[in-house]
Design an enzyme around this catalytic site. Structure first.
Site, PDB file in Angstrom:
ATOM      1  N   CYS A 298       0.851  -1.208   0.000  1.00 22.96           N
ATOM      2  CA  CYS A 298       0.000   0.000   0.000  1.00 22.96           C
ATOM      3  C   CYS A 298       0.879   1.247   0.000  1.00 22.96           C
ATOM      4  O   CYS A 298       1.647   1.488   0.939  1.00 22.96           O
ATOM      5  CB  CYS A 298      -0.921   0.032   1.215  1.00 22.96           C
ATOM      6  N   ILE A 299       0.748   2.051  -1.040  1.00 27.18           N
ATOM      7  CA  ILE A 299       1.677   3.172  -1.211  1.00 27.18           C
ATOM      8  C   ILE A 299       1.492   4.234  -0.121  1.00 27.18           C
ATOM      9  O   ILE A 299       2.477   4.774   0.395  1.00 27.18           O
ATOM     10  CB  ILE A 299       1.543   3.768  -2.636  1.00 27.18           C
TER      11      ILE A 299
END
Lengths: 120, 132, 93
Positions: free
Chosen positions: B78-79
């Site tokens: 998850c960025i």
């Protein structure tokens, strides 16, 4: 309930960890991708919805502001454990948004009604 | 059957990352497909390239890399969760003006939309959590 | 039919109780990680309503020296098989 639907379960109090915000982010993303999503607040997660939060003094963003935007994202299926509220001396009127309270007997059918259940 | 796995547990501090790895191996051994492994919350630390693991212990990130290489797995970090925790790739390093980056090969930074897409695409979604 | 996994130790009783309340009569509970301690005889009364529907991940029980009847213990392959035989998986942690 539509063919595919996601239920996000959160059980944590706000601010002491990022769990509340992280659960909201999952729900908001579901909405952005036009997937029906419901939120279930159990145990200490009912504290997430308390009115009158003011976290400026601890350097955090106000969750209430994000919560108030949920209806704009068509996220209106918010479920709260009835006993979680009662055990904490709270009433639905203490909460920032209208919610559906559910008792233990309704919990199982709520899980069954959704295609995917995500705990955060 | 198509599985996706969500890892919220960090390596070392919680057992969940190792449990997820074992589960992933068992899924593949049973002949099922893994559509995606999505790392969220402190689980993003599974994607670091900079662990220094004692010789008599197994590096969790290295095990994910090896499994991904063998089975062509989609390891998505998850960025938003990653950049906040100092886990970035070369592209994000450029964007934020950092001279270093530390995302391990075989992992990819992407958005929470990949988690939602995994839910829609997979027959089973299994989450491995830490706590808090 | 839902497979519930629970990884929290007895000190986190709220987690266990929510899981138990959420279970339907055809659901299965798989105790993993620190959750395996719930399978000890001391907690048998709390698991009574789930009789026959509780499994324990064998590697986690063995790691902790929790000695259980073999019938309750399953390996990772059986964990996967339970995921397949149930409609979905709900994780409690």
């Amino acid at each position: 309930m539509s063919a595919a639907s996601i239920l996000v379960i959160t059980r944590s109090a706000p601010y002491g960890s990022s769990a509340a915000r992280d659960a909201l982010d999952v729900a908001l993303t579901c909405s952005v991708f036009e997937q029906p999503v419901s939120l279930l607040f159990l145990d200490d997660a009912v504290f997430q919805l308390l009115k009158g939060q003011s976290p400026g003094g601890i350097g955090q963003k106000n969750l209430n502001a994000v919560q108030q935007s949920l209806p704009l994202y068509d996220i209106d299926r918010l479920y709260v454990g009835a006993r979680a509220l009662a055990e904490r001396g709270l009433h639905a009127s203490d909460l920032i948004l209208p919610v559906q309270t559910i008792d233990e007997a309704e919990l199982a059918s709520l899980l069954a009604d959704h295609t995917t259940v995500l705990s955060v | 059957m198509i599985f996706s796995i969500i890892v919220q547990a960090p390596p070392v501090q919680a057992q969940g990352a190792e449990t997820a790895l074992r589960f992933a191996r068992a899924v593949l051994a049973a002949g099922h497909r893994i559509h995606r492994v999505f790392f969220y919350r402190d689980g993003v630390h599974n994607g670091t390239a900079l662990t220094c693991t004692p010789q008599d212990e197994n590096s969790i990130p290295a095990q994910w890399q090896a499994l991904a290489a063998e089975h062509d797995l989609d390891l998505v970090v998850c960025i938003a969760a990653a950049v906040r925790r100092g886990l970035i790739d070369e592209s994000e390093a450029g964007r934020y003006g950092h001279r270093h980056w530390n995302l391990a090969d075989g992992f990819e930074l992407s958005g929470l939309g990949q988690l939602v897409e995994a839910c829609l695409t997979s027959d089973r979604v299994v989450t491995f959590g830490g706590r808090s | 039919m839902i497979l519930h996994t629970l990884n929290q130790p007895p000190a986190n009783a709220a987690c266990f109780e929510r899981c138990r309340e959420a279970m339907s009569s055809d659901d299965t509970l798989l105790l993993i990680e620190d959750g395996v301690y719930w399978a000890l005889p001391a907690f048998a009364a709390r698991l009574e309503s789930l009789s026959g529907r509780v499994k324990v991940l064998a590697a986690d029980a063995a790691a902790r020296g929790v000695d259980l009847p073999a019938a309750h213990c399953i390996d990772d392959q059986a964990f996967v098989a339970l995921c397949v035989s149930h409609d979905k998986v709900v994780s409690w942690f």
